[in-house]
Design an enzyme around this catalytic site. Structure first.
Site, PDB file in Angstrom:
ATOM      1  N   HIS A   1       0.807  -0.656  -3.841  1.00 55.20           N
ATOM      2  CA  HIS A   1       2.144  -0.588  -4.444  1.00 55.20           C
ATOM      3  C   HIS A   1       2.191  -1.220  -5.832  1.00 55.20           C
ATOM      4  CE1 HIS A   1       1.250  -4.102  -2.154  1.00 55.20           C
ATOM      5  NE2 HIS A   1       2.053  -4.784  -2.936  1.00 55.20           N
TER       6      HIS A   1
ATOM      7  N   LYS B   1      -2.325   1.442   8.104  1.00 53.45           N
ATOM      8  CA  LYS B   1      -0.912   1.720   8.301  1.00 53.45           C
ATOM      9  C   LYS B   1      -0.607   3.072   7.667  1.00 53.45           C
ATOM     10  CE  LYS B   1       0.216  -1.347   4.492  1.00 53.45           C
ATOM     11  NZ  LYS B   1      -0.427  -2.653   4.337  1.00 53.45           N
TER      12      LYS B   1
ATOM     13  N   ASP C   1       0.483   4.189   2.468  1.00 48.53           N
ATOM     14  CA  ASP C   1       0.430   3.524   3.772  1.00 48.53           C
ATOM     15  C   ASP C   1       1.712   2.771   4.110  1.00 48.53           C
ATOM     16  OD1 ASP C   1      -0.008   1.518   1.952  1.00 48.53           O
ATOM     17  OD2 ASP C   1      -1.892   0.807   2.826  1.00 48.53           O
ATOM     18  N   ARG C   2       2.599   2.592   3.134  1.00 51.25           N
ATOM     19  CA  ARG C   2       3.857   1.897   3.434  1.00 51.25           C
ATOM     20  C   ARG C   2       5.012   2.878   3.581  1.00 51.25           C
ATOM     21  NH1 ARG C   2       4.265  -3.702   0.021  1.00 51.25           N
ATOM     22  NH2 ARG C   2       2.210  -4.448   0.624  1.00 51.25           N
TER      23      ARG C   2
HETATM   24  C1  G1P Z   1       0.686  -7.722   1.244  1.00 58.55           C
HETATM   25  C2  G1P Z   1       1.513  -7.725   2.500  1.00 58.55           C
HETATM   26  C3  G1P Z   1       0.632  -7.475   3.701  1.00 58.55           C
HETATM   27  C4  G1P Z   1      -0.126  -6.165   3.515  1.00 58.55           C
HETATM   28  C5  G1P Z   1      -0.869  -6.187   2.195  1.00 58.55           C
HETATM   29  C6  G1P Z   1      -1.524  -4.851   1.898  1.00 58.55           C
HETATM   30  O1  G1P Z   1      -0.296  -8.736   1.300  1.00 58.55           O
HETATM   31  O2  G1P Z   1       2.212  -8.944   2.640  1.00 58.55           O
HETATM   32  O3  G1P Z   1       1.426  -7.451   4.853  1.00 58.55           O
HETATM   33  O4  G1P Z   1      -1.027  -5.973   4.554  1.00 58.55           O
HETATM   34  O5  G1P Z   1       0.034  -6.478   1.134  1.00 58.55           O
HETATM   35  O6  G1P Z   1      -0.588  -3.821   1.790  1.00 58.55           O
HETATM   36  P1  G1P Z   1      -0.119 -10.153   0.576  1.00 58.55           P
HETATM   37  O7  G1P Z   1       0.167  -9.863  -0.875  1.00 58.55           O
HETATM   38  O8  G1P Z   1       1.093 -10.793   1.215  1.00 58.55           O
HETATM   39  O9  G1P Z   1      -1.378 -10.891   0.838  1.00 58.55           O
HETATM   40 ZN    ZN Z   2      -0.266   0.652   0.168  1.00 58.87          ZN
END
Ligand code: G1P
Ligand code: ZN
Length: 544
Positions: free
Chosen positions: A114, A377, A282-283
């Site tokens: 993202h 995901k 994936d989100r």
């Molecule tokens: C973040 C989200 C986590 C997800 C990851 C990858 O990681 O919090 O749940 O699995 O992105 O999409 P974080 O930046 O908190 O380590």
């Molecule tokens: Zn993603």
């Protein structure tokens, strides 16, 4: 075509984070930077000679160039075949699907999820293993170790491969097959959900929907599935062409960054259903008409209604959620008599549970939901799951969620992010909190009494591996929680995440704004961690 061995020097910063190696594009463009990491991946693997590798990415800036390098390195290192998505495109869940379907040795996925894209923004690379899931920590640690010692890499001197033309070509002694990016994935979706029922539901005019691909990778998938296979009107998918810079946007499906979709779903004549997905697909974010479904609730609702969906009709083996995700799904698991696992943040921790058949559905509060159909995901999968439930129940999103709260209680939930905080300050805040942890249990803070406080540690029930320091949890006697952790995916400074949750079984009190319902906990989180003082910030950058 000859194999070149190129001398190189190690970079010190190639430690994969929550989801692979993510850096600014400019970092990846340094001479040998990408090559070193790719060679370190190969050096950490055994037995891939002659085997199949899957390669694809979310289409962001540098995707195509990186793929050309990876193909030539895979050929030089002895892979037998590479399957690459057309145009270099494979969503993360589609890559997982293709790895599994073709029994590939593994895959390389190019994405920074993202995070914004473009020459001045982010790029990323991660390795997935043969089950289709992100490499577990022992593999990512091996990659990192190799990256610190690397002295040379191997690459084939060859012309670029035409990534746009479907079909097979030869790169040295390795075969390259450019595959349709969508078909395998769309077929898998059709095997899990009742497409006939959903198609009829749409055709009968009972569901008007809007899907926002945010100029990112899901566009072609969403058009093929929703418009072509399910017959939704053309235009249902907006921002459906993947762009290298995601149109200048931040392809993160939440209320802040997916505001275009939010305005439609909260506007005049809003459709019944809206969904968005992120850079690599994936989100997901699920919206009803003027109604937002928190990802934690979404997971709980999918679990509670899984029996309505063909692919999940027989009992679920169990469910799993990341530690900071709300405990809404725990309530469903308790009622339905199934196991519920609590894992550290990051999808890689679900892999073993899924492989061992201990969990069927998994989810994270960060807009991630998925199941044992792949090992990532899966944004569009979650959307289809919702559509299937809607088509069976013939109810609005809002009424499904509210009925769920009536039955199980409501877990008010919010995450407050402080982005790009000075890394030293963020680390000090966490160190201070860690030293407070042993003194907290039993303490009273206003209405809240601390029932437990710890730095979350996880022992994988399948392979016994232990992951420590996964976030500080402070649990209160009324079931509320505050969790603090630092992001493992950011590329600039540190991101402090504070996860807040309270439980409300009383139906009369289930309609508050979450920020209001959580106001006392929010104040308390600042009292305990001194967030404002330590970060110098007055308020969070993003609230979800
Ligand atoms: C973040 C989200 C986590 C997800 C990851 C990858 O990681 O919090 O749940 O699995 O992105 O999409 P974080 O930046 O908190 O380590
Ligand atoms: Zn993603």
């Amino acid at each position: 075509m000859s194999i070149k061995t190129v001398s190189t020097q190690p970079f010190t910063d190639q430690k994969p984070g929550t989801s692979g190696l993510r850096k600014r594009v400019k970092v990846f463009q340094q001479p040998n930077y990408l090559e070193n990491f790719v060679q370190s991946i190969f050096n950490s693997l055994e037995g891939y000679q002659g085997q199949t590798l899957v390669v694809g990415g979310d289409g962001r800036y540098y995707n195509r160039q990186a793929i050309q390098i990876i193909l030539k390195m895979a050929a030089a290192n002895g892979f037998g075949r590479v399957l690459v998505g057309q145009g270099g495109i494979l969503s993360t869940p589609a890559a997982s699907c293709v790895i599994r379907k073709n029994k590939a040795f593994g895959g390389i996925i190019l994405s920074a999820s993202h995070n914004p894209g473009g020459p001045d923004n982010d790029f990323g690379i991660k390795y997935n293993i043969s089950n289709g899931g992100p490499a577990p920590e022992k593999v990512t640690e091996a990659i990192y170790s190799h990256s610190k010692e690397i002295t040379s890499y191997q690459i084939l001197a060859a012309e670029d491969v035409n990534l746009d033309k479907l079909g097979t070509s030869q790169l040295g002694s390795m075969q390259v097959e450019v595959i349709d990016s969508v078909t395998d994935y769309a077929d898998l979706m059709a095997s899990l959900f009742d497409f006939d029922l959903i198609r009829k539901f749409i055709a009968d005019g009972k569901l008007r929907m809007c899907i926002d691909s945010m100029h990112a990778v899901t566009g072609p998938y969403a058009i093929a599935i929703f418009e072509e296979r399910l017959g939704a009107p053309i235009g249902t998918v907006q921002n459906g062409t993947p762009l290298e810079d995601f149109g200048g946007g931040h392809p993160d499906p939440n209320l802040v960054y997916a505001h275009e979709l939010v305005e439609i779903l909260y506007g005049e004549g809003a459709p019944d259903f809206g969904a968005a997905s992120d850079g690599d697909g994936d989100r997901n974010m699920i919206l009803g008409r003027k109604f937002f479904v928190t990802p934690s609730d979404s997971l709980a609702i999918l679990a509670a209604n899984a029996k309505l969906v063909p692919g999940y009709g027989s009992a679920l083996a169990g469910v799993a959620r990341s530690m900071p995700t709300s405990q809404a799904v725990d309530k469903v698991a308790a009622k339905l008599g199934m196991d519920c696992y609590e894992t550290p943040t990051g999808w890689k921790f679900f892999g073993n549970l899924l492989d061992a058949g201990k969990a069927t559905l998994c989810g994270e509060e960060s807009f991630g939901t998925g199941s044992n159909h792949v090992r990532e995901k899966d944004g569009l999968w979650a959307v289809l799951f919702w559509l299937n439930i809607l088509a069976v129940k013939q109810q609005s999103v809002e009424s499904i969620v509210k009925e769920h709260w009536q039955t199980y209680g409501r877990n008010y939930y919010s995450r407050h992010d402080y982005e790009e905080v000075d890394a030293e300050k963020a680390n000090t805040l966490m160190t201070n909190l860690r030293s407070l942890v042993p003194t907290l249990t039993g303490k009273q803070f206003g209405q809240y009494q601390v029932a437990y406080a710890d730095d979350f540690s996880y022992t994988d029930p399948i392979d016994g591996s232990v992951s420590q320091k996964q976030g500080i949890r402070i649990g209160f006697s009324d079931g509320s929680r505050i969790v603090f952790r630092l992001s493992g995916t950011g590329t600039q400074g540190a991101t402090l995440r504070i996860y807040l949750e309270s439980y409300e079984p009383d139906v009369a009190k289930q309609n508050l704004d979450p920020q209001q319902a959580l106001a006392n906990l929010i104040t308390l989180s600042d009292d305990i961690a001194q967030i404002r003082q330590m970060t110098g910030r007055e308020k969070p950058t993003v609230i979800t």
